[in-house]
Enzyme design. Sequence first.
Site, PDB file in Angstrom:
ATOM      1  N   LEU A 122       0.847  -1.195   0.000  1.00  0.00           N
ATOM      2  CA  LEU A 122       0.000   0.000   0.000  1.00  0.00           C
ATOM      3  C   LEU A 122       0.881   1.243   0.000  1.00  0.00           C
ATOM      4  O   LEU A 122       1.998   1.219   0.529  1.00  0.00           O
ATOM      5  CB  LEU A 122      -0.882  -0.009   1.252  1.00  0.00           C
ATOM      6  N   HIS A 139       0.063 -11.695   9.899  1.00  0.00           N
ATOM      7  CA  HIS A 139       1.250 -12.159   9.167  1.00  0.00           C
ATOM      8  C   HIS A 139       1.669 -13.511   9.732  1.00  0.00           C
ATOM      9  O   HIS A 139       1.711 -13.691  10.951  1.00  0.00           O
ATOM     10  CB  HIS A 139       2.376 -11.129   9.323  1.00  0.00           C
TER      11      HIS A 139
HETATM   12  C1  GAR Z   1      -2.414 -16.124   5.693  1.00  0.00           C
HETATM   13  O1  GAR Z   1      -1.508 -17.091   6.145  1.00  0.00           O
HETATM   14  C2  GAR Z   1      -1.938 -14.730   6.040  1.00  0.00           C
HETATM   15  O2  GAR Z   1      -1.300 -14.654   7.292  1.00  0.00           O
HETATM   16  C3  GAR Z   1      -0.963 -14.487   4.927  1.00  0.00           C
HETATM   17  O3  GAR Z   1      -1.582 -14.998   3.784  1.00  0.00           O
HETATM   18  C4  GAR Z   1      -2.451 -16.062   4.171  1.00  0.00           C
HETATM   19  C5  GAR Z   1      -3.832 -15.743   3.645  1.00  0.00           C
HETATM   20  O4  GAR Z   1      -4.698 -16.809   3.873  1.00  0.00           O
HETATM   21  N1  GAR Z   1      -0.675 -13.101   4.809  1.00  0.00           N
HETATM   22  C6  GAR Z   1       0.525 -12.630   4.467  1.00  0.00           C
HETATM   23  O5  GAR Z   1       1.468 -13.353   4.200  1.00  0.00           O
HETATM   24  C7  GAR Z   1       0.625 -11.128   4.420  1.00  0.00           C
HETATM   25  N2  GAR Z   1       1.987 -10.717   4.535  1.00  0.00           N
HETATM   26  P1  GAR Z   1      -6.280 -16.580   3.781  1.00  0.00           P
HETATM   27  O6  GAR Z   1      -6.543 -15.874   2.447  1.00  0.00           O
HETATM   28  O7  GAR Z   1      -6.832 -17.983   3.788  1.00  0.00           O
HETATM   29  O8  GAR Z   1      -6.703 -15.764   4.956  1.00  0.00           O
END
Ligand code: GAR
Length: 222
Positions: A97, A113
């Site tokens: 962002l 995260h």
């Molecule tokens: C999750 O593990 C979240 O923590 C990660 O992406 C995945 C999304 O899963 N986010 C990141 O890595 C952001 N830096 P979801 O779409 O099933 O919630």
Amino acid sequence: MREGKLKVGVLVSGSGSNLQALIDACAVPGHPAEIVLVISNRPGVRALDRAKTASIPAVVFDHKNYPDRASFDADMQKALDAADVEFICLAGFMRLLTTEFVEHWGGRMINIHPSLLPSFKGLNVQQRAIDAGARFSGCTVHFVTPEMDVGPIIQQAVVPIHQDDTGDTLAARILVQEHRIYPASLRWVAEGRVRVEGERVFLNDAVYPDTGLLNPSPEQAN
Ligand code: GAR
């Protein structure tokens, strides 16, 4: 305590399992937050189906259609304003962002995260934790600041790393905990119990466990 529910916008890019955890939590009678808008930067993702099933308005701003981040963020901002969004949850939103957008939402935007920040910022963090030989990993809910994966930490959960883990098996173990801590953190924010002082977050009436966790367990190594 504020009047009415906190109006929340959730930004997604993929499966939306964290979105689902937030939807389920907000559906509990008397919950202090409601999700009023879901925004995805990718068309056709499962998160959009989840929003539809829950009758939550959802829009797609496909980042590929934008010349730069500023115009993409500006369109999101318009949609968030039109829906009277007061607070943003990033839930697997895989887009950087602009500083302007982040500063506009300063103190009003949180992220989850899949690592124990400040370790393992960025991408592919589960595999990187394994490769680094870490015995534990986990997840972090934090306020969003302009620097990626940096910001005052509200809550963390820890999981052990097993010696036969792959990035996927570790990600699945962490995800179970994400679905616990993200709704809890949002509830605390919506209840007005969260206060940020510098880099630290203070929580009214918090319970701090005083236990330790060993991995591998000495008992099982005998
Ligand atoms: C999750 O593990 C979240 O923590 C990660 O992406 C995945 C999304 O899963 N986010 C990141 O890595 C952001 N830096 P979801 O779409 O099933 O919630």
